[in-house]
Design an enzyme around this catalytic site. Structure first.
Site, PDB file in Angstrom:
ATOM      1  N   HIS A   1       2.453  -9.041   5.653  1.00 37.67           N
ATOM      2  CA  HIS A   1       2.863  -7.748   5.089  1.00 37.67           C
ATOM      3  C   HIS A   1       3.410  -6.750   6.102  1.00 37.67           C
ATOM      4  CE1 HIS A   1      -1.075  -6.562   6.617  1.00 37.67           C
ATOM      5  NE2 HIS A   1      -0.614  -5.329   6.611  1.00 37.67           N
TER       6      HIS A   1
HETATM    7  C1  UD1 Z   1      -0.196  -0.189   4.795  1.00 36.74           C
HETATM    8  C2  UD1 Z   1      -0.532   0.300   6.210  1.00 36.74           C
HETATM    9  C3  UD1 Z   1      -0.900  -0.863   7.096  1.00 36.74           C
HETATM   10  C4  UD1 Z   1      -1.940  -1.756   6.458  1.00 36.74           C
HETATM   11  C5  UD1 Z   1      -1.527  -2.138   5.041  1.00 36.74           C
HETATM   12  C6  UD1 Z   1      -2.652  -2.884   4.374  1.00 36.74           C
HETATM   13  C7  UD1 Z   1       0.772   2.294   6.838  1.00 36.74           C
HETATM   14  C8  UD1 Z   1       1.877   2.819   7.680  1.00 36.74           C
HETATM   15  N1  UD1 Z   1       0.602   0.965   6.849  1.00 36.74           N
HETATM   16  O1  UD1 Z   1       0.981  -0.977   4.878  1.00 36.74           O
HETATM   17  O2  UD1 Z   1      -1.454  -0.334   8.294  1.00 36.74           O
HETATM   18  O3  UD1 Z   1      -2.064  -2.907   7.247  1.00 36.74           O
HETATM   19  O4  UD1 Z   1      -1.262  -0.953   4.297  1.00 36.74           O
HETATM   20  O5  UD1 Z   1      -2.204  -3.657   3.311  1.00 36.74           O
HETATM   21  O6  UD1 Z   1       0.069   3.046   6.223  1.00 36.74           O
HETATM   22  N2  UD1 Z   1       3.272  -1.205  -2.873  1.00 36.74           N
HETATM   23  C9  UD1 Z   1       3.140  -1.511  -4.209  1.00 36.74           C
HETATM   24  N3  UD1 Z   1       1.887  -1.434  -4.754  1.00 36.74           N
HETATM   25  C10 UD1 Z   1       0.787  -1.082  -4.047  1.00 36.74           C
HETATM   26  C11 UD1 Z   1       0.949  -0.784  -2.682  1.00 36.74           C
HETATM   27  C12 UD1 Z   1       2.204  -0.856  -2.100  1.00 36.74           C
HETATM   28  O7  UD1 Z   1       4.092  -1.823  -4.905  1.00 36.74           O
HETATM   29  O8  UD1 Z   1      -0.311  -1.042  -4.601  1.00 36.74           O
HETATM   30  C13 UD1 Z   1       4.644  -1.284  -2.292  1.00 36.74           C
HETATM   31  C14 UD1 Z   1       5.363   0.038  -2.373  1.00 36.74           C
HETATM   32  O9  UD1 Z   1       6.669  -0.204  -2.718  1.00 36.74           O
HETATM   33  C15 UD1 Z   1       5.344   0.536  -0.937  1.00 36.74           C
HETATM   34  C16 UD1 Z   1       5.301  -0.762  -0.123  1.00 36.74           C
HETATM   35  O10 UD1 Z   1       4.566  -1.680  -0.934  1.00 36.74           O
HETATM   36  O11 UD1 Z   1       6.454   1.312  -0.663  1.00 36.74           O
HETATM   37  C17 UD1 Z   1       4.567  -0.623   1.194  1.00 36.74           C
HETATM   38  O12 UD1 Z   1       3.308   0.013   0.991  1.00 36.74           O
HETATM   39  P1  UD1 Z   1       2.725   1.014   2.080  1.00 36.74           P
HETATM   40  O13 UD1 Z   1       1.421   1.533   1.638  1.00 36.74           O
HETATM   41  O14 UD1 Z   1       3.768   2.001   2.481  1.00 36.74           O
HETATM   42  O15 UD1 Z   1       2.562   0.105   3.361  1.00 36.74           O
HETATM   43  P2  UD1 Z   1       1.827  -1.274   3.559  1.00 36.74           P
HETATM   44  O16 UD1 Z   1       2.837  -2.282   3.980  1.00 36.74           O
HETATM   45  O17 UD1 Z   1       0.969  -1.598   2.410  1.00 36.74           O
HETATM   46  N1  UDP Z   2      -7.061  -9.417   1.416  1.00 35.80           N
HETATM   47  C1  UDP Z   2      -7.368  -9.380   0.059  1.00 35.80           C
HETATM   48  N2  UDP Z   2      -6.457  -9.860  -0.828  1.00 35.80           N
HETATM   49  C2  UDP Z   2      -5.251 -10.361  -0.450  1.00 35.80           C
HETATM   50  C3  UDP Z   2      -4.940 -10.384   0.931  1.00 35.80           C
HETATM   51  C4  UDP Z   2      -5.861  -9.893   1.825  1.00 35.80           C
HETATM   52  O1  UDP Z   2      -8.448  -8.945  -0.311  1.00 35.80           O
HETATM   53  O2  UDP Z   2      -4.471 -10.767  -1.325  1.00 35.80           O
HETATM   54  C5  UDP Z   2      -8.048  -8.886   2.352  1.00 35.80           C
HETATM   55  C6  UDP Z   2      -8.296  -9.679   3.603  1.00 35.80           C
HETATM   56  O3  UDP Z   2      -9.258 -10.694   3.406  1.00 35.80           O
HETATM   57  C7  UDP Z   2      -8.809  -8.602   4.536  1.00 35.80           C
HETATM   58  C8  UDP Z   2      -7.995  -7.384   4.136  1.00 35.80           C
HETATM   59  O4  UDP Z   2      -7.535  -7.651   2.822  1.00 35.80           O
HETATM   60  O5  UDP Z   2     -10.157  -8.327   4.262  1.00 35.80           O
HETATM   61  C9  UDP Z   2      -6.852  -7.175   5.078  1.00 35.80           C
HETATM   62  O6  UDP Z   2      -5.984  -6.228   4.553  1.00 35.80           O
HETATM   63  P1  UDP Z   2      -4.443  -6.198   4.883  1.00 35.80           P
HETATM   64  O7  UDP Z   2      -4.002  -7.516   5.373  1.00 35.80           O
HETATM   65  O8  UDP Z   2      -3.774  -5.637   3.692  1.00 35.80           O
HETATM   66  O9  UDP Z   2      -4.336  -5.092   6.015  1.00 35.80           O
HETATM   67  P2  UDP Z   2      -4.619  -5.070   7.586  1.00 35.80           P
HETATM   68  O10 UDP Z   2      -5.966  -5.654   7.829  1.00 35.80           O
HETATM   69  O11 UDP Z   2      -3.515  -5.813   8.258  1.00 35.80           O
HETATM   70  O12 UDP Z   2      -4.548  -3.626   7.936  1.00 35.80           O
END
Ligand code: UD1
Ligand code: UDP
Length: 355
Positions: free
Chosen positions: A208
């Protein structure tokens, strides 16, 4: 008894808050704020439900947009809550835009900030989360680190007087939930809403990070590598990647990769524990692979958790099919008594710091 305003917004923060809230509420009053950054049922509510996290007192409903737009909108909304609640502490996790927005508001209003997962450094200032975590650490009152290497980073930046080593709440969660982790009927939902059986033997993939989702060809190379393996791959697709993943599926097939909807934490922990090996760019999943003693390949250019990189247990690979396969093939060497993420009781230590 202190009044603690916990602010969360993204999937990994819900998991950390699940274990900390449970201990926190035994001794302090917690007011829980969800910024709304993650909002799909299976990126947000499912975690509250599965992990019995108390319903947030506030859901600010803020998500999407550029980093600046998201952070700025969150700041305006969080400021109102902080002024209304007048907490003794603001409790923050990790490095998301929700964390940064809350820290900036708290610092300006002179509310003490306790930052959990402080001192993580990628040493790459173009990484959006690095910007967040460096800023948050420097304006926080208490810096609670998961590992010795995070403590060292904080010392290097002159922050050691505010830093404490408490261990990793993700390890607490892994210890508490591994035993009950399962997948109902052994089935997951694919991206068309159909049920798919989890095979007996499989690899586990997540992806991601902006570095991979914005890099042309990166996801294609990762999926090409996984598709060539001797067992299928389970790949719960983060919403950020959904469109691209579906395009690749359409164009190249890669039918040895099972693309599913994002799964809940209990399902994810089950997948880590049962997988042959893990490929990811997630900070959380790298650690969980380590806890589960599974070989991990991290598709990033930089080290996230140096503790996991010993004995080939976790190796970096560029998003390049051959490099990923080469790393996956190198065996890991396990050292039985190497436990760098604490004793599974970091939540208790975090709560003590708020007294
Ligand atoms: C965010 C965090 C990252 C973390 C990750 C966990 C920041 C800068 N980054 O990244 O540190 O590792 O969360 O997963 O805060 N979206 C949906 N539905 C949702 C959530 C997101 O459609 O429920 C889509 C939206 O279009 C959004 C894009 O995903 O614009 C990215 O989501 P965003 O929260 O900006 O960043 P993450 O990549 O999730
Ligand atoms: N995870 C989850 N469902 C998924 C993918 C990941 O519950 O479909 C869990 C994973 O086991 C871990 C956490 O989400 O506990 C990690 O989150 P993510 O990868 O979104 O963010 P990061 O840790 O990189 O900030």
């Amino acid at each position: 008894m202190a009044k603690v305003l916990s602010i969360v917004g993204a999937r990994p923060q819900f998991i950390k808050a699940a274990v900390v809230s449970k201990e926190l509420r035994k001794v302090h009053k917690e007011v829980l704020v969800h910024t709304g950054q993650h909002y799909d049922y299976n990126m947000s509510e499912m975690f509250f439900h599965e992990l019995s996290i108390p319903k947030p007192n506030y859901n600010l409903g803020i998500s999407g947009g550029s980093h600046a737009e998201m952070t700025a909108r969150m700041m305006v909304a969080i400021e109102k809550v902080v002024l209304q609640e007048k907490p003794d502490w603001i409790l923050l996790y990790g490095d998301t835009n929700s964390t940064l927005a809350a820290a900036l508001v708290a610092a300006k209003l002179h509310v003490p900030i306790c930052h959990v997962e402080a001192g993580v450094r990628f040493h790459v200032m173009t990484n959006p989360e690095e910007i967040n975590r460096v800023c948050v650490d420097h304006i926080s009152t208490k810096l609670l680190a998961c590992t010795e290497s995070s403590m060292d980073e904080l010392t290097r930046e002159g922050l050691s007087d505010r830093a404490r080593l408490v261990g990793d709440p993700m390890y607490d969660a892994f210890c508490q939930y591994s035993e009950i982790a399962s997948i109902k009927n052994g089935e997951l939902l694919d991206l068309s809403g159909n049920k798919v059986l989890v095979p007996k033997k499989f690899y586990y993939l997540t992806c991601h990070r902006e570095e991979n989702t914005n890099r042309e060809g990166a996801l294609y190379e990762i999926l090409k590598a996984m598709n060539s393996l001797d067992s299928p791959t389970i790949y719960p697709v983060h919403p950020r990647n959904r469109m691209r993943a579906l395009e690749i599926r359409e164009q190249f097939g890669f039918n040895n990769v099972i693309m599913t909807e994002p799964v809940g934490y209990l399902e994810s922990i089950y997948l880590v524990n049962e997988a042959k090996k893990v490929v990811t760019d997630s900070g959380g999943l790298q650690r969980e692979a380590f806890f589960a003693k599974k070989k991990c390949v991290t598709v990033l250019d930089f080290v996230v958790w140096p503790e996991t990189m010993v004995g080939n247990r976790n190796q970096l690979a560029k998003p390049c099919c051959d490099e990923i396969l080469e790393r996956l093939n190198s065996e890991q060497i396990l050292e039985a008594d190497y436990l760098p993420f604490g004793d599974g009781k970091s939540a208790l230590k975090i709560v003590k710091e708020l007294s």
